[in-house]
Design a protein around this motif. Structure first.
Motif, mmCIF file in Angstrom:
data_model
loop_
_atom_site.group_PDB
_atom_site.id
_atom_site.type_symbol
_atom_site.label_atom_id
_atom_site.label_comp_id
_atom_site.label_asym_id
_atom_site.label_seq_id
_atom_site.Cartn_x
_atom_site.Cartn_y
_atom_site.Cartn_z
ATOM 1 N N PHE A 90 0.860 -1.188 0.000
ATOM 2 C CA PHE A 90 0.000 0.000 0.000
ATOM 3 C C PHE A 90 0.899 1.240 0.000
ATOM 4 O O PHE A 90 1.783 1.351 0.855
ATOM 5 N N TYR A 91 0.650 2.150 -0.950
ATOM 6 C CA TYR A 91 1.436 3.390 -1.033
ATOM 7 C C TYR A 91 0.570 4.578 -0.643
ATOM 8 O O TYR A 91 -0.647 4.552 -0.822
ATOM 9 N N GLU A 92 1.248 5.619 -0.158
ATOM 10 C CA GLU A 92 0.528 6.827 0.272
ATOM 11 C C GLU A 92 -0.203 7.502 -0.886
ATOM 12 O O GLU A 92 -1.186 8.204 -0.687
ATOM 13 N N ASP A 93 0.283 7.301 -2.155
ATOM 14 C CA ASP A 93 -0.397 7.953 -3.287
ATOM 15 C C ASP A 93 -1.599 7.148 -3.789
ATOM 16 O O ASP A 93 -2.184 7.463 -4.813
ATOM 17 N N GLY A 94 -1.943 6.081 -3.063
ATOM 18 C CA GLY A 94 -3.135 5.310 -3.426
ATOM 19 C C GLY A 94 -2.825 4.039 -4.211
ATOM 20 O O GLY A 94 -3.690 3.178 -4.360
ATOM 21 N N LEU A 95 -1.579 3.910 -4.707
ATOM 22 C CA LEU A 95 -1.230 2.698 -5.458
ATOM 23 C C LEU A 95 -1.270 1.466 -4.546
ATOM 24 O O LEU A 95 -0.817 1.515 -3.394
ATOM 25 N N ALA A 329 6.090 7.698 2.986
ATOM 26 C CA ALA A 329 6.093 8.555 1.799
ATOM 27 C C ALA A 329 7.529 8.820 1.348
ATOM 28 O O ALA A 329 7.788 8.976 0.166
ATOM 29 N N ASP A 330 8.458 8.889 2.282
ATOM 30 C CA ASP A 330 9.851 9.207 1.937
ATOM 31 C C ASP A 330 10.763 8.150 2.561
ATOM 32 O O ASP A 330 11.100 8.212 3.741
ATOM 33 N N TYR A 331 11.146 7.167 1.712
ATOM 34 C CA TYR A 331 11.883 6.009 2.253
ATOM 35 C C TYR A 331 13.274 6.423 2.727
ATOM 36 O O TYR A 331 13.748 5.961 3.760
#
Ligand code: FAD
Length: 488
Positions: A90-95, A329-331
């Motif tokens: 799950f990504y913060e941009d919805g992906l 969001a920022d690895y």
């Protein structure tokens, strides 16, 4: 029969007990805890069951091998199933991405849902395989510290291809060159955390790790991860191993540069062979008196630790699977917090494991057992009480946001594990999960050998020595240690 004593009943200690029994030793295991397994532990409460430590099972053949070695059918002791779906991302941009076990499906998923081309994904998987082919015999399956290991023809062949293991750039640099979509860079950078390392520092050789999962597969044992421990303890018992629980070893006895036994509260116990499964750091600091410790090796940077919440959840979620990752969001900022500031990131990547998805008996009806983990630095003076409070709030807020549900009211049971508790429960220095980190290009050579160069009859196994941490490597460490044992 000559007697062998094993210090610690972690997965490495159990495997060593089995291998030495098969070699003809009368084996005794002393374990400081009340049960076997060490980091591979189990937790129960309020109708929920949790695997408290490892949750991803790869390379089951290394476990099966212990049964076949003893002339037994592994399936009569424990069973496991191969996962079709390895992990949901799950990504913060919805992906949202699903890592499928089937390679074609994986390539199709990644190339249709991100900017990556199918060629980019398959080129990466081929590279991962190439690194495995070059390294596995030399770095994982033999002692790196015996001349004989270097005399095999396959070692020469591997050495000739050494440049291809990608040791001269960081994992992140390599992954940025493989993928145009930064979300896949993040996904494949995550594999550095499988041995507690930092993808922005560790060599790209760690890109071998996805091969274990994508090629050999990910598995779930029936009854959960702890059934591996139960099966190995049973097999060791059948082979004649005696286990003493709640009986820590206080000293390994050395006479004339030979290990001759151990001391516990119960007395002195003589042995022809002593194998320490305890973290090599504490083995030297606590158990080997008057023996000069390998200071340079012990001063190596430790791998990262973990902060885990075990939550009983009183409802079910459709969007989650057995293994789930909720990315930060920022690895890079997250790893800077862990490795440079030695603190916990304000937006940590969350790993969520829910065994009740596949093992319904692990939670009451309509409920789920959540193992919720973030990577944190090894303990070196941080205020863990404060960190636990802050991290809990940020984890609940992130999961609530990404799952679209206010989570707090659904938590009906809670337990916490932090680096200090990991250290006190399993004897892992600073609570690190995998011994030393693999951040250095030379880390493979900087792990302790599986035998002592100075003390005869003293051997080492477990995740803090060669070839490294994680269940598969801890099992291989026992194999290499047992192979090194000189006949008595
Ligand atoms: P340990 O588990 O370190 O056991 C050492 C034993 O020695 C303990 O039982 C301890 O009680 C005992 N002991 C300590 N002092 C003494 C003494 N003085 N006398 C006698 N006994 C003593 N690996 C994976 O492969 N997949 C995963 O998904 C994964 N996730 C993980 C998640 C967490 C939260 C943790 C903690 C670890 C995870 N790991 C994972 C790593 C894996 O658990 C370890 O690498 C592996 O279990 C280490 O085994 P070991 O043989 O080194 O023994």
């Amino acid at each position: 029969k000559p007697r062998a004593i094993i210090v610690g009943a972690g997965i490495g200690g159990l495997a060593a007990a089995i291998r030495l029994s098969v070699k003809g030793y009368q084996v005794t295991v002393f374990e400081s805890g009340a049960a076997p397994g060490g980091k591979l532990a189990e937790l129960q409460g309020a109708g929920f069951r949790f695997d408290a430590g490892p949750s991803l099972f790869t390379m089951p053949l290394y476990v099966d091998e212990l049964f076949t070695l003893a002339g037994k059918d592994p399936r009569a002791y424990f069973r496991y199933q191969k996962l079709e779906e390895i992990c949901r991302y799950f990504y913060e941009d919805g992906l949202r991405l699903t890592a499928w076990s089937d390679t074609e499906k994986l390539i199709s998923e990644f190339s249709t849902k991100t900017a990556a081309t199918p060629e980019e994904v398959s080129r990466f998987l081929e590279k991962s395989k190439e690194i495995y082919d070059i390294t596995h015999r030399v770095f994982l399956e033999r002692s790196l510290h015996k001349v004989s290991s270097y005399l095999h023809t396959d070692t020469f062949r591997s050495m000739a291809r050494f440049g291809a293991i990608d040791a001269f750039r960081s994992q992140n640099e390599a992954n940025e060159s493989f993928f145009s979509d930064r979300r896949l860079v993040q996904l494949f950078n995550r594999y550095a955390t499988y041995n507690g390392s930092n993808p922005y520092q560790a060599p790209a050789t760690l890109n071998v790790i996805p091969h274990f999962e994508n090629h050999f597969g990910a598995y779930l044992p029936e009854g959960g991860m702890y059934s591996i421990v139960r099966a190995l303890e049973r097999l060791a018992g059948e082979l004649g191993t005696t286990f003493y629980y709640n009986e820590p070893v206080n000293e390994i006895l050395i006479v004339n540069k030979k290990a001759v036994g151990v001391v516990t509260a119960g007395g002195t116990h003589a042995a022809a062979v002593v194998v320490s499964n305890l973290d090599v750091w504490f083995t030297y600091r606590k158990l080997l008196r008057g023996i000069p410790a390998p200071e340079k090796l012990l001063a190596q940077q430790r791998s990262s630790s973990a902060l885990i919440f075990y939550w009983g959840i009183n409802r079910r979620f459709e969007t989650t699977g057995l293994h789930n990752i909720f990315f930060s969001a920022d690895y890079r900022a997250e790893f800077d917090s862990i490795w440079k500031a030695q603190q916990v990131s304000a937006d940590p990547t969350i790993y969520l494991n829910i065994t009740s998805k596949m093992l319904p008996e692990d939670a009451p009806a309509g409920c789920e057992n959540w193992f919720v983990m973030i990577n944190v630095p090894a303990a070196n003076g941080q205020d863990w009480q404060a960190i636990v409070r802050t991290a809990r709030a940020s984890m609940i807020s992130k999961l609530s946001r990404l799952l679209g549900t206010e989570l707090e009211p659904h938590i009906v049971y809670e337990r916490v594990l932090d680096p200090l508790t990991i250290e006190s429960r399993t004897g892992s220095f600073q609570g690190s999960l995998y011994g030393n980190s693999s951040n250095s290009r030379f880390s493979a050579f900087l792990r302790h050998p599986n035998f002592s160069r100075k003390i005869r009859n003293l051997y080492f196994c477990g995740g803090s020595v060669h070839p490294g941490g994680g269940i598969p490597l801890a099992l291989l460490s026992a194999k290499i240690a047992a192979d090194c044992v000189q006949p008595h």
